[in-house]
Design a protein around this motif. Structure first.
Motif, PDB file in Angstrom:
ATOM      1  N   GLU A  18      31.553  45.477  -6.574  1.00  0.00           N
ATOM      2  CA  GLU A  18      32.677  44.759  -5.960  1.00  0.00           C
ATOM      3  C   GLU A  18      32.276  43.454  -5.279  1.00  0.00           C
ATOM      4  OE1 GLU A  18      36.308  45.668  -2.821  1.00  0.00           O
ATOM      5  OE2 GLU A  18      34.727  47.129  -3.084  1.00  0.00           O
ATOM      6  N   PRO A  19      31.277  43.452  -4.383  1.00  0.00           N
ATOM      7  CA  PRO A  19      30.948  42.179  -3.725  1.00  0.00           C
ATOM      8  C   PRO A  19      30.211  41.198  -4.633  1.00  0.00           C
ATOM      9  CG  PRO A  19      29.504  43.927  -2.932  1.00  0.00           C
ATOM     10  CD  PRO A  19      30.505  44.570  -3.847  1.00  0.00           C
ATOM     11  N   ILE A  20      29.577  41.718  -5.679  1.00  0.00           N
ATOM     12  CA  ILE A  20      28.794  40.873  -6.580  1.00  0.00           C
ATOM     13  C   ILE A  20      29.679  40.208  -7.617  1.00  0.00           C
ATOM     14  CG2 ILE A  20      26.917  40.877  -8.276  1.00  0.00           C
ATOM     15  CD1 ILE A  20      25.952  43.489  -6.806  1.00  0.00           C
ATOM     16  N   ASP A  21      30.544  41.017  -8.242  1.00  0.00           N
ATOM     17  CA  ASP A  21      31.391  40.514  -9.323  1.00  0.00           C
ATOM     18  C   ASP A  21      32.657  41.360  -9.429  1.00  0.00           C
ATOM     19  OD1 ASP A  21      32.581  39.655 -11.707  1.00  0.00           O
ATOM     20  OD2 ASP A  21      30.651  39.298 -12.653  1.00  0.00           O
ATOM     21  N   PRO A  22      33.776  40.869  -8.892  1.00  0.00           N
ATOM     22  CA  PRO A  22      35.024  41.641  -8.930  1.00  0.00           C
ATOM     23  C   PRO A  22      35.482  41.968 -10.355  1.00  0.00           C
ATOM     24  CG  PRO A  22      35.305  39.659  -7.592  1.00  0.00           C
ATOM     25  CD  PRO A  22      33.938  39.611  -8.184  1.00  0.00           C
ATOM     26  N   ALA A  23      35.124  41.128 -11.322  1.00  0.00           N
ATOM     27  CA  ALA A  23      35.521  41.397 -12.714  1.00  0.00           C
ATOM     28  C   ALA A  23      34.852  42.673 -13.209  1.00  0.00           C
ATOM     29  CB  ALA A  23      35.171  40.225 -13.620  1.00  0.00           C
ATOM     30  N   LEU A  24      33.582  42.850 -12.891  1.00  0.00           N
ATOM     31  CA  LEU A  24      32.884  44.065 -13.304  1.00  0.00           C
ATOM     32  C   LEU A  24      33.479  45.291 -12.608  1.00  0.00           C
ATOM     33  CD1 LEU A  24      29.176  42.856 -13.368  1.00  0.00           C
ATOM     34  CD2 LEU A  24      30.702  43.236 -15.310  1.00  0.00           C
ATOM     35  N   ALA A  25      33.772  45.157 -11.327  1.00  0.00           N
ATOM     36  CA  ALA A  25      34.400  46.257 -10.597  1.00  0.00           C
ATOM     37  C   ALA A  25      35.745  46.602 -11.235  1.00  0.00           C
ATOM     38  CB  ALA A  25      34.590  45.887  -9.127  1.00  0.00           C
ATOM     39  N   TYR A  26      36.507  45.593 -11.587  1.00  0.00           N
ATOM     40  CA  TYR A  26      37.814  45.773 -12.225  1.00  0.00           C
ATOM     41  C   TYR A  26      37.699  46.561 -13.525  1.00  0.00           C
ATOM     42  CZ  TYR A  26      41.990  44.377 -14.872  1.00  0.00           C
ATOM     43  OH  TYR A  26      43.127  44.370 -15.635  1.00  0.00           O
ATOM     44  N   PHE A  27      36.755  46.192 -14.384  1.00  0.00           N
ATOM     45  CA  PHE A  27      36.615  46.886 -15.661  1.00  0.00           C
ATOM     46  C   PHE A  27      36.135  48.319 -15.477  1.00  0.00           C
ATOM     47  CE2 PHE A  27      36.249  42.406 -17.256  1.00  0.00           C
ATOM     48  CZ  PHE A  27      37.472  42.412 -17.914  1.00  0.00           C
ATOM     49  N   CYS A  28      35.279  48.559 -14.499  1.00  0.00           N
ATOM     50  CA  CYS A  28      34.862  49.934 -14.199  1.00  0.00           C
ATOM     51  C   CYS A  28      36.054  50.755 -13.711  1.00  0.00           C
ATOM     52  CB  CYS A  28      33.763  49.948 -13.136  1.00  0.00           C
ATOM     53  SG  CYS A  28      32.166  49.376 -13.712  1.00  0.00           S
ATOM     54  N   GLU A  29      36.879  50.143 -12.873  1.00  0.00           N
ATOM     55  CA  GLU A  29      38.049  50.855 -12.362  1.00  0.00           C
ATOM     56  C   GLU A  29      39.055  51.153 -13.472  1.00  0.00           C
ATOM     57  OE1 GLU A  29      37.600  48.913  -7.961  1.00  0.00           O
ATOM     58  OE2 GLU A  29      38.917  47.970  -9.405  1.00  0.00           O
ATOM     59  N   LEU A  30      39.227  50.226 -14.397  1.00  0.00           N
ATOM     60  CA  LEU A  30      40.108  50.501 -15.537  1.00  0.00           C
ATOM     61  C   LEU A  30      39.608  51.712 -16.321  1.00  0.00           C
ATOM     62  CD1 LEU A  30      41.014  47.039 -17.104  1.00  0.00           C
ATOM     63  CD2 LEU A  30      42.493  48.574 -15.828  1.00  0.00           C
ATOM     64  N   TYR A  31      38.305  51.770 -16.504  1.00  0.00           N
ATOM     65  CA  TYR A  31      37.702  52.904 -17.201  1.00  0.00           C
ATOM     66  C   TYR A  31      37.957  54.200 -16.432  1.00  0.00           C
ATOM     67  CZ  TYR A  31      33.994  55.877 -19.114  1.00  0.00           C
ATOM     68  OH  TYR A  31      33.288  56.918 -19.658  1.00  0.00           O
ATOM     69  N   ALA A  32      37.800  54.165 -15.111  1.00  0.00           N
ATOM     70  CA  ALA A  32      38.046  55.353 -14.285  1.00  0.00           C
ATOM     71  C   ALA A  32      39.514  55.764 -14.354  1.00  0.00           C
ATOM     72  CB  ALA A  32      37.632  55.090 -12.844  1.00  0.00           C
ATOM     73  N   ILE A  33      40.419  54.798 -14.361  1.00  0.00           N
ATOM     74  CA  ILE A  33      41.849  55.100 -14.463  1.00  0.00           C
ATOM     75  C   ILE A  33      42.142  55.779 -15.798  1.00  0.00           C
ATOM     76  CG2 ILE A  33      44.145  54.054 -14.731  1.00  0.00           C
ATOM     77  CD1 ILE A  33      43.239  52.011 -12.549  1.00  0.00           C
ATOM     78  N   GLU A  34      41.554  55.243 -16.861  1.00  0.00           N
ATOM     79  CA  GLU A  34      41.744  55.846 -18.190  1.00  0.00           C
ATOM     80  C   GLU A  34      41.275  57.302 -18.198  1.00  0.00           C
ATOM     81  OE1 GLU A  34      42.830  56.114 -22.142  1.00  0.00           O
ATOM     82  OE2 GLU A  34      43.163  54.405 -20.838  1.00  0.00           O
ATOM     83  N   LYS A  35      40.106  57.554 -17.607  1.00  0.00           N
ATOM     84  CA  LYS A  35      39.586  58.927 -17.550  1.00  0.00           C
ATOM     85  C   LYS A  35      40.494  59.824 -16.695  1.00  0.00           C
ATOM     86  CE  LYS A  35      35.182  59.939 -17.531  1.00  0.00           C
ATOM     87  NZ  LYS A  35      34.842  60.533 -18.800  1.00  0.00           N
ATOM     88  N   THR A  36      41.016  59.278 -15.614  1.00  0.00           N
ATOM     89  CA  THR A  36      41.901  60.054 -14.743  1.00  0.00           C
ATOM     90  C   THR A  36      43.208  60.392 -15.451  1.00  0.00           C
ATOM     91  OG1 THR A  36      40.942  58.937 -12.838  1.00  0.00           O
ATOM     92  CG2 THR A  36      42.981  60.134 -12.466  1.00  0.00           C
TER      93      THR A  36
END
Length: 122
Positions: A18-36
Motif C-alpha cells: 500500500e505505501p509503496i505502490d497503491p496500484a499493486l495493493a489494488y490488484f491484490c485486493e481485486l484478487y482477494a475480492i474475487e476469492k471471497t
C-alpha cells in the motif's frame, strides 16, 4: 474464520504494498475480492460473515484505485504487476540460491506468487 485463512496472505501483501505502490495493493485486493466472492458461492451459510469483509475490501480497493493515475490502463497495470512480481521473485531466488534464505526471502516468494495470481483478474 478458518474459511478466510487463504485470504490473509493476500491482504497482508496488499497492506505491505500500500505505501509503496497503491496500484499493486489494488490488484491484490481485486484478487482477494474475487476469492471471497467464490467463497460466498461455495459457502452460502457464511454470507453474513463474509459480507462485512467484502465491503471492507471494496472500500480499501476503491481508496487505492483513487490513488492510481487515470492514465494507467489495463496493459500498463499488467506491466506494473509483472515487473513487481518478477522483481520479488528474483530477489527471493538470489537469496535462496546464495544459501541466505530467511523469513524475508519467503515473504518475497509469497509476494511474487500473489502478484502473479492477481494477474488473472486484471
Amino acid at each position: 474464520m478458518e474459511l478466510l485463512k487463504p485470504l490473509k496472505p493476500i491482504m497482508a501483501i496488499a497492506k505491505t504494498l500500500e505505501p509503496i505502490d497503491p496500484a499493486l495493493a489494488y490488484f491484490c485486493e481485486l484478487y482477494a475480492i474475487e476469492k471471497t466472492m467464490k467463497l460466498k458461492k461455495e459457502h452460502p451459510e457464511a454470507n453474513d460473515m463474509l459480507m462485512p469483509i467484502v465491503n471492507e475490501m471494496f472500500e480499501a480497493c476503491g481508496k487505492h484505485k483513487a490513488l492510481i493515475p487515470e492514465s494507467v490502463q489495463v496493459a500498463e497495470g499488467e506491466r506494473i504487476v509483472i515487473t513487481a512480481a518478477d522483481t520479488a521473485l528474483q530477489e527471493a531466488k538470489a537469496q535462496d540460491l546464495a544459501g541466505k534464505g530467511d523469513k524475508q526471502t519467503m515473504q518475497s516468494y509469497l509476494q511474487a506468487m500473489v502478484l502473479y495470481l492477481s494477474l488473472i483478474h486484471i
